[in-house]
Write a protein that holds these residues in place. Structure first.
Motif, mmCIF file in Angstrom:
data_model
loop_
_atom_site.group_PDB
_atom_site.id
_atom_site.type_symbol
_atom_site.label_atom_id
_atom_site.label_comp_id
_atom_site.label_asym_id
_atom_site.label_seq_id
_atom_site.Cartn_x
_atom_site.Cartn_y
_atom_site.Cartn_z
ATOM 1 N N GLY A 1 61.669 -39.115 61.524
ATOM 2 C CA GLY A 1 60.695 -40.096 61.974
ATOM 3 C C GLY A 1 61.497 -41.075 62.797
ATOM 4 O O GLY A 1 60.900 -41.686 63.653
ATOM 5 N N ASN A 2 62.679 -41.193 62.733
ATOM 6 C CA ASN A 2 63.126 -42.471 63.505
ATOM 7 C C ASN A 2 63.459 -41.682 64.824
ATOM 8 O O ASN A 2 63.829 -42.582 65.662
ATOM 9 N N PHE B 1 64.164 -46.102 58.576
ATOM 10 C CA PHE B 1 62.902 -46.607 59.071
ATOM 11 C C PHE B 1 61.676 -45.921 59.077
ATOM 12 O O PHE B 1 61.784 -44.763 59.367
ATOM 13 N N VAL B 2 60.515 -46.211 58.702
ATOM 14 C CA VAL B 2 59.327 -45.255 58.595
ATOM 15 C C VAL B 2 58.360 -46.031 59.732
ATOM 16 O O VAL B 2 57.610 -47.077 59.554
ATOM 17 N N PRO B 3 58.378 -45.027 61.012
ATOM 18 C CA PRO B 3 57.295 -45.555 61.786
ATOM 19 C C PRO B 3 55.752 -45.427 61.621
ATOM 20 O O PRO B 3 55.552 -44.370 60.960
ATOM 21 N N LEU B 4 55.006 -46.406 61.861
ATOM 22 C CA LEU B 4 53.615 -46.478 61.691
ATOM 23 C C LEU B 4 52.833 -45.874 63.149
ATOM 24 O O LEU B 4 53.410 -46.192 64.304
ATOM 25 N N ASP C 1 50.138 -32.641 59.751
ATOM 26 C CA ASP C 1 50.369 -33.596 60.644
ATOM 27 C C ASP C 1 51.679 -33.589 61.420
ATOM 28 O O ASP C 1 52.849 -34.092 60.473
ATOM 29 N N GLU C 2 51.806 -32.860 62.453
ATOM 30 C CA GLU C 2 53.331 -32.450 63.073
ATOM 31 C C GLU C 2 53.930 -33.976 63.618
ATOM 32 O O GLU C 2 53.364 -34.745 63.956
ATOM 33 N N PRO C 3 55.053 -33.967 63.561
ATOM 34 C CA PRO C 3 55.856 -35.304 63.872
ATOM 35 C C PRO C 3 55.636 -35.463 65.444
ATOM 36 O O PRO C 3 55.504 -34.407 66.045
ATOM 37 N N LEU C 4 55.250 -36.663 65.992
ATOM 38 C CA LEU C 4 55.067 -36.991 67.150
ATOM 39 C C LEU C 4 56.441 -37.361 67.831
ATOM 40 O O LEU C 4 57.145 -37.949 67.683
ATOM 41 N N THR D 1 51.277 -42.103 57.253
ATOM 42 C CA THR D 1 51.205 -40.618 57.655
ATOM 43 C C THR D 1 52.673 -39.880 57.380
ATOM 44 O O THR D 1 53.017 -39.085 56.754
ATOM 45 N N GLU D 2 53.677 -40.876 57.951
ATOM 46 C CA GLU D 2 54.792 -40.248 57.971
ATOM 47 C C GLU D 2 55.632 -40.340 56.357
ATOM 48 O O GLU D 2 56.255 -39.298 56.071
#
Length: 354
Positions: free
Chosen positions: A45-46, A63-66, A200-203, A158-159
């Motif tokens: 996610g980073n 770090f968990v991105p929102l 929910d695919e990683p963006l 979500t992450e």
């Protein structure tokens, strides 16, 4: 939590404790807790560039991105104090904007950043340890049960819900496997990924812009912010500026809605005591416990337990650092007074899940 301070493996495989650093968060009395010489092995996610070509200015190892909608929801619920930005060093001059003497990664001369969850110092006893240790831990982590206070809430990120499925799908090492390597045991109990888990695919790439990767339209507004981010001394006004831009961003574009920006910034500042960012150090060196006073004050529509709890954890961590060497960290059960008495949701405990 960032558990990497628990061990430092040297050449013969022995384990030596490393010290947690906790810097003043100048005008709120809270802090950014980081690690000296931290191993910045972040989640997928980073973005895979974090720990290689574009190291972040902060020292958060996971770090968990929102997403934009999650930032907006947190703002609406008075949880601005729970969030913090992440900026990166530029890989080369072609993508750089200079701020505070740093080459900051940017798109179209707009510094890019994530918004994630803060990690104040908390006393925890993970991995079958017997004594509590101060570690940077997610603002929503109950240090007593080591469970998430918002796991079943509709604003659970979500992450967090997709982890570790995204790592497994992208063939990246998971946190479970890192813990296994450091402490042993079986923690990744199932490495199969279902279609539902990766729905929910990683963006990644351009689709992340305006949804998870935000672009600040006015780099001059970030003067001083990057220095403070790197030093671990962000102010509420610094966070409010970034949260406002994130909440006002448009999916797939660089556009920022000024009306949403103004509304988001006002909401963030109100939730963080309306502090506009003077440099006074609101640290307390005495033993005064303000828990009862803060809890009794109640919570307004735009305030939550988060900010006061972070300040109290930080105050107690500082006091512990100034106490007699060798003194144990306080028990994790202190969270009942510091978090739950202020309105934090309780967690069920592991017995309830068996």
């Amino acid at each position: 939590m960032d558990w990497t301070a628990l061990i430092e493996r040297d050449g013969d495989g022995s384990e030596n404790g490393t010290e947690l650093e906790c810097s003043t968060d100048a005008d709120s009395g809270s802090s950014e807790a980081g690690l000296s010489e931290s191993n910045l092995r972040g989640r997928v996610g980073n973005s895979d560039a974090d720990a290689t070509n574009r190291p972040p200015f902060d020292s958060d190892a996971n770090f968990v991105p929102l997403t934009r909608e999650e930032v907006r929801t947190f703002l609406e619920r008075g949880l601005a104090a729970a969030m913090t930005p992440r900026f990166w060093h530029a890989r080369d001059e072609s993508e750089a904007v200079e701020i505070d003497g740093h080459a900051v990664a940017a798109i179209a001369d707009r510094p890019v950043f994530f918004v994630g969850l803060r990690k104040p110092p908390k006393p925890v006893t993970p991995f079958d340890r017997t004594e509590p240790t101060w570690l940077p831990a997610c603002v929503f982590l109950d240090p007593t049960t080591l469970q998430c206070r918002i796991h079943d809430d509709d604003h659970f990120p979500t992450e967090c819900g997709a982890y570790p499925a995204h790592n497994l799908e992208l063939d990246q090492e998971t946190e479970c496997e890192r813990v296994e390597a450091a402490f042993g045991g079986d923690r990744l109990v199932d490495d199969r990924v279902t279609d539902e888990e990766i729905a929910d695919e990683p963006l990644l790439g351009l689709q992340a812009i305006g949804e998870k990767l935000f672009c600040h339209p006015r780099p001059t507004e970030l003067e001083g912010v990057i220095d403070r981010l790197e030093a671990g001394t962000l102010r509420p006004a610094d966070r409010a500026e970034c949260l406002a831009v994130a909440s006002a961003s448009s999916s797939g574009t660089l556009a920022v809605s000024e009306s949403h920006y103004e509304r988001g910034k006002a909401r963030a500042l109100e939730a963080m005591d309306g502090d506009t960012g003077n440099d006074s150090d609101d640290d307390h060196d005495d033993d005064t416990d303000d828990t009862d006073g803060d809890a009794a004050a109640g919570e307004s529509e735009t305030r939550s337990w988060v900010g006061p709890a972070i300040r109290e954890w930080t105050r107690r961590y500082r006091h512990h650092q100034q106490s007699t060497p060798g003194d144990d960290a306080p028990p994790a059960e202190l969270a009942v007074d510091i978090e739950e008495a202020r309105g934090a949701p309780e967690t069920p405990g592991w017995d309830a899940l068996e």
